[in-house]
Design a protein around this motif. Structure first.
Motif, mmCIF file in Angstrom:
data_model
loop_
_atom_site.group_PDB
_atom_site.id
_atom_site.type_symbol
_atom_site.label_atom_id
_atom_site.label_comp_id
_atom_site.label_asym_id
_atom_site.label_seq_id
_atom_site.Cartn_x
_atom_site.Cartn_y
_atom_site.Cartn_z
ATOM 1 N N GLN A 24 0.848 -1.188 0.000
ATOM 2 C CA GLN A 24 0.000 0.000 0.000
ATOM 3 C C GLN A 24 0.883 1.238 0.000
ATOM 4 O O GLN A 24 1.743 1.390 0.857
ATOM 5 C CB GLN A 24 -0.911 -0.007 1.221
ATOM 6 C CG GLN A 24 -1.833 1.200 1.324
ATOM 7 C CD GLN A 24 -2.741 1.105 2.532
ATOM 8 O OE1 GLN A 24 -3.759 0.434 2.516
ATOM 9 N NE2 GLN A 24 -2.347 1.773 3.602
ATOM 10 N N LEU A 27 -0.363 8.300 -1.410
ATOM 11 C CA LEU A 27 -0.075 9.339 -2.400
ATOM 12 C C LEU A 27 -0.487 10.727 -1.931
ATOM 13 O O LEU A 27 -0.574 11.652 -2.740
ATOM 14 C CB LEU A 27 -0.798 9.008 -3.715
ATOM 15 C CG LEU A 27 -0.502 7.631 -4.316
ATOM 16 C CD1 LEU A 27 -1.367 7.395 -5.543
ATOM 17 C CD2 LEU A 27 0.967 7.524 -4.684
ATOM 18 N N LYS A 36 -5.195 9.217 -0.357
ATOM 19 C CA LYS A 36 -5.140 8.584 -1.669
ATOM 20 C C LYS A 36 -4.130 7.452 -1.593
ATOM 21 O O LYS A 36 -3.007 7.644 -1.121
ATOM 22 C CB LYS A 36 -4.719 9.599 -2.742
ATOM 23 C CG LYS A 36 -5.714 10.702 -2.982
ATOM 24 C CD LYS A 36 -5.323 11.542 -4.198
ATOM 25 C CE LYS A 36 -4.049 12.318 -3.943
ATOM 26 N NZ LYS A 36 -3.710 13.201 -5.088
ATOM 27 N N ARG A 37 -4.538 6.280 -2.029
ATOM 28 C CA ARG A 37 -3.669 5.114 -1.921
ATOM 29 C C ARG A 37 -3.588 4.375 -3.250
ATOM 30 O O ARG A 37 -4.493 4.437 -4.070
ATOM 31 C CB ARG A 37 -4.188 4.146 -0.860
ATOM 32 C CG ARG A 37 -4.276 4.726 0.545
ATOM 33 C CD ARG A 37 -4.673 3.642 1.532
ATOM 34 N NE ARG A 37 -4.771 4.150 2.894
ATOM 35 C CZ ARG A 37 -5.875 4.599 3.450
ATOM 36 N NH1 ARG A 37 -6.999 4.602 2.736
ATOM 37 N NH2 ARG A 37 -5.886 5.048 4.681
ATOM 38 N N ARG A 38 -2.481 3.649 -3.418
ATOM 39 C CA ARG A 38 -2.339 2.725 -4.536
ATOM 40 C C ARG A 38 -1.951 1.371 -3.949
ATOM 41 O O ARG A 38 -1.093 1.295 -3.067
ATOM 42 C CB ARG A 38 -1.267 3.188 -5.517
ATOM 43 C CG ARG A 38 -1.085 2.214 -6.680
ATOM 44 C CD ARG A 38 0.050 2.598 -7.593
ATOM 45 N NE ARG A 38 0.239 1.585 -8.619
ATOM 46 C CZ ARG A 38 1.234 1.581 -9.500
ATOM 47 N NH1 ARG A 38 2.141 2.553 -9.462
ATOM 48 N NH2 ARG A 38 1.342 0.619 -10.389
ATOM 49 N N TYR A 39 -2.592 0.322 -4.464
ATOM 50 C CA TYR A 39 -2.341 -1.024 -3.964
ATOM 51 C C TYR A 39 -1.584 -1.841 -5.004
ATOM 52 O O TYR A 39 -1.927 -1.841 -6.188
ATOM 53 C CB TYR A 39 -3.653 -1.717 -3.607
ATOM 54 C CG TYR A 39 -4.380 -1.043 -2.457
ATOM 55 C CD1 TYR A 39 -4.109 -1.375 -1.138
ATOM 56 C CD2 TYR A 39 -5.325 -0.035 -2.705
ATOM 57 C CE1 TYR A 39 -4.766 -0.737 -0.088
ATOM 58 C CE2 TYR A 39 -5.984 0.607 -1.668
ATOM 59 C CZ TYR A 39 -5.693 0.247 -0.363
ATOM 60 O OH TYR A 39 -6.326 0.879 0.670
ATOM 61 N N ALA A 55 7.801 1.993 -7.098
ATOM 62 C CA ALA A 55 6.782 3.041 -7.126
ATOM 63 C C ALA A 55 7.194 4.244 -6.290
ATOM 64 O O ALA A 55 6.993 5.398 -6.689
ATOM 65 C CB ALA A 55 5.450 2.483 -6.641
ATOM 66 N N TYR A 64 6.135 9.486 -11.291
ATOM 67 C CA TYR A 64 5.029 8.564 -11.028
ATOM 68 C C TYR A 64 3.782 8.993 -11.807
ATOM 69 O O TYR A 64 3.419 10.171 -11.839
ATOM 70 C CB TYR A 64 4.701 8.534 -9.536
ATOM 71 C CG TYR A 64 3.451 7.744 -9.217
ATOM 72 C CD1 TYR A 64 3.470 6.358 -9.221
ATOM 73 C CD2 TYR A 64 2.247 8.399 -8.949
ATOM 74 C CE1 TYR A 64 2.327 5.622 -8.959
ATOM 75 C CE2 TYR A 64 1.101 7.677 -8.679
ATOM 76 C CZ TYR A 64 1.144 6.294 -8.686
ATOM 77 O OH TYR A 64 0.005 5.578 -8.425
ATOM 78 N N PRO A 66 -0.291 7.853 -12.211
ATOM 79 C CA PRO A 66 -1.346 6.999 -11.658
ATOM 80 C C PRO A 66 -1.831 5.977 -12.680
ATOM 81 O O PRO A 66 -1.845 6.255 -13.886
ATOM 82 C CB PRO A 66 -2.462 7.990 -11.300
ATOM 83 C CG PRO A 66 -1.783 9.312 -11.220
ATOM 84 C CD PRO A 66 -0.663 9.274 -12.193
ATOM 85 N N PRO A 67 -2.218 4.796 -12.248
ATOM 86 C CA PRO A 67 -2.711 3.774 -13.181
ATOM 87 C C PRO A 67 -4.048 4.178 -13.787
ATOM 88 O O PRO A 67 -4.850 4.868 -13.169
ATOM 89 C CB PRO A 67 -2.852 2.534 -12.296
ATOM 90 C CG PRO A 67 -3.034 3.068 -10.917
ATOM 91 C CD PRO A 67 -2.226 4.314 -10.842
#
Length: 395
Positions: A24, A27, A36-39, A55, A64, A66-67
Motif C-alpha cells: 500500500q 499518495l 489517496k492510496r495505490r495497492y 513506485a 510517477y 497513476p494507473p
C-alpha cells in the motif's frame, strides 16, 4: 496527541487472509482530507516489496503516473485522431493499416497487443509482436515501418504523461538488408515512340487531355484530378497546384498536396496551352465565366466531384492495349516527364521543382539511373577541356 499521518512517500506491506501479499502506497490526501492510496499485489512479500520500492522511487523522482485502464487500441485510435490535422487522408489511412499489423484490434480482430493496458506494455511484448509478424512473412521494410509508428505512438503517450517510459526506447528497429535498402525505381520511362503511340490511341478519349497533361507537366495523378479551371492561369501560362483528389476507401477525397513544395506553379507548354484554353472556352460558353472557373478540369459524371481516382488507371490500361505498347501505370507518365527532361540536360533543381519533390535528394535518388547514363557522355580529354581540340559529340 493526535494520530500521526503517514507521509506521501511512505508505504506498507501486509498479507491478506487468502495468503496474497499487498503493498500500500500513500499518495497524499484528497481535498476532503481522505487519503489517496495505490495497492500493489504479488505472490510473495519480496515481489511486492520490489514493486513498492519502484513506485516510491518514481514518486521521489516526480515520474510517477497513476494507473488508468486505457488500452493500446484505445490510445492508438486517439493518437490517429490527434495526427489527423497534420496528415493527408491517404497517409493517415496508411498509418492505420501499418499499425493494424501490430494492433489487430484496429482492424476489428484480436485479441492482440491492442487489448493490453497501455501501462502494462513492456519491451518484451513489442519484441514478441514483431517476431510474430516476421513469422507471418512480413519483410523487414514493413517491420521497420511498424516499429517506427509504434515508437511514435508510445512516445506521444509519454509526452502527454500517460506513460512514464516508452517500451520501445531500449529496442532497436528491425535491420533492413542491403538488398531492401537499394533504391527502387519509380517506374518505367516510355520511349518517345511509345509516347506517340499512346497519344494517338488516346485521341478522342474523355481523358486525352488528362494524359497529355501528365506527360507535359509531370503532375501527380491526384494533383491533376484536383484542378479547377481557376487554377489555370492562361495569361502567365501556369498551373497552380493547391489540392489533390486522392482515393480513400471506395471513393475519393480532396486533400492538401503531398509536401509543402508540392504547392507550386508549373509552366504549361505551348502545345498543351491551346487545347486547355479550347476546353475552358467551351465551358465558359456553356455556363458563363464565373461558374466555369469553379468547375473541375476533369469532372466526374455528376460534375460535383472530379473523375473517380480509379478511372484513369483502367483507361490507361485499355489505351496501352490499343496502342500496342506494354502496360504502364499512370504514375509512369509523370516519371517519363522527369526522365525526358533530365535526358535533355534540364538541371536537376529545375526538374525537382517542377515535380514538387520535397528535396533535390529525392529527385536524385529516383532518377539516378538517367543521370548516370548522361554522365557517361561527359568524358573529355585534357586537350578538349583547354580548347586545343574541338569537343566531340556526346555518346
Amino acid at each position: 496527541m493526535g494520530r500521526k499521518r503517514r507521509g506521501r512517500n511512505e508505504g506498507s506491506i501486509y498479507r491478506r487472509k487468502d495468503g496474497r501479499w499487498v503493498g500500500q502506497i500513500h499518495l497524499g490526501y484528497n481535498e476532503d482530507g481522505k487519503p489517496k492510496r495505490r495497492y500493489l499485489y504479488g505472490r510473495t512479500r519480496k515481489e511486492v516489496a520490489e514493486k513498492v520500492i519502484s513506485a516510491l522511487a518514481e514518486l521521489n523522482k516526480g515520474t510517477y503516473i497513476p494507473p488508468h485502464p486505457l488500452t493500446v487500441a484505445d490510445w492508438a485510435e486517439e493518437w490517429l485522431k490527434l495526427k489527423e490535422p497534420e496528415l493527408r487522408p491517404k497517409t493517415l489511412q496508411l498509418y492505420r493499416q501499418e499499425l493494424g499489423l501490430a494492433i489487430p484490434e484496429l482492424r476489428g480482430e484480436g485479441p492482440g497487443l491492442g487489448s493490453m493496458r497501455l501501462q502494462e506494455v513492456k519491451p518484451l511484448h513489442i519484441q514478441a509482436t514483431l517476431h510474430t509478424l516476421a513469422q507471418e512473412g512480413y519483410v523487414e521494410r514493413t517491420l521497420r515501418k511498424v516499429f517506427i509508428l509504434l515508437k511514435a505512438l508510445f512516445e506521444e503517450a509519454v509526452r502527454l504523461e500517460l506513460l512514464a517510459r516508452n517500451p520501445l526506447a531500449s529496442l532497436r528497429p528491425p535491420r533492413v538488408s542491403s538488398k531492401e535498402e537499394a533504391p527502387r525505381k519509380a517506374g518505367r520511362t516510355l520511349e518517345p515512340s511509345e509516347v506517340r503511340a499512346l497519344l494517338e490511341a488516346a485521341q478522342g478519349h474523355p481523358l486525352e487531355l488528362f494524359f497529355r497533361l501528365l506527360l507535359s507537366t509531370g503532375l501527380r495523378k491526384g494533383e491533376a484530378l484536383g484542378l479547377k479551371w481557376k487554377d489555370v492561369d492562361f495569361e502567365r501560362g501556369e498551373i497552380h497546384v493547391s489540392r489533390a483528389w486522392v482515393k480513400l476507401g471506395a471513393g475519393g477525397l480532396l486533400s492538401s498536396p503531398k509536401t509543402p513544395r508540392s504547392r507550386r506553379a508549373v509552366p504549361i507548354p505551348i502545345d498543351l496551352l491551346h487545347p486547355l484554353r479550347a476546353h475552358y472556352e467551351a465551358r465558359v460558353l456553356a455556363v458563363g465565366e464565373e461558374a466555369a472557373r469553379e468547375e473541375w478540369v476533369f469532372p466526374g459524371e455528376d460534375g460535383e466531384d472530379p473523375v473517380h481516382p480509379d478511372y484513369p488507371n483502367h483507361a490507361l490500361r485499355r489505351l496501352c492495349e490499343k496502342a500496342g505498347i506494354p502496360p504502364v501505370r499512370v504514375h509512369d507518365l509523370r516519371h517519363t516527364y522527369g526522365s525526358l527532361l533530365l535526358a535533355r540536360g534540364v538541371p536537376l533543381e529545375v526538374v525537382s521543382e517542377r515535380l514538387g519533390h520535397a528535396s533535390y535528394e529525392i529527385t536524385l535518388r529516383v532518377y539516378r539511373h538517367v543521370l548516370e547514363e548522361e554522365r557517361r557522355g561527359y568524358v573529355l580529354t585534357l586537350a578538349e577541356m583547354i580548347g586545343e581540340e574541338p569537343s566531340r559529340p556526346q555518346a
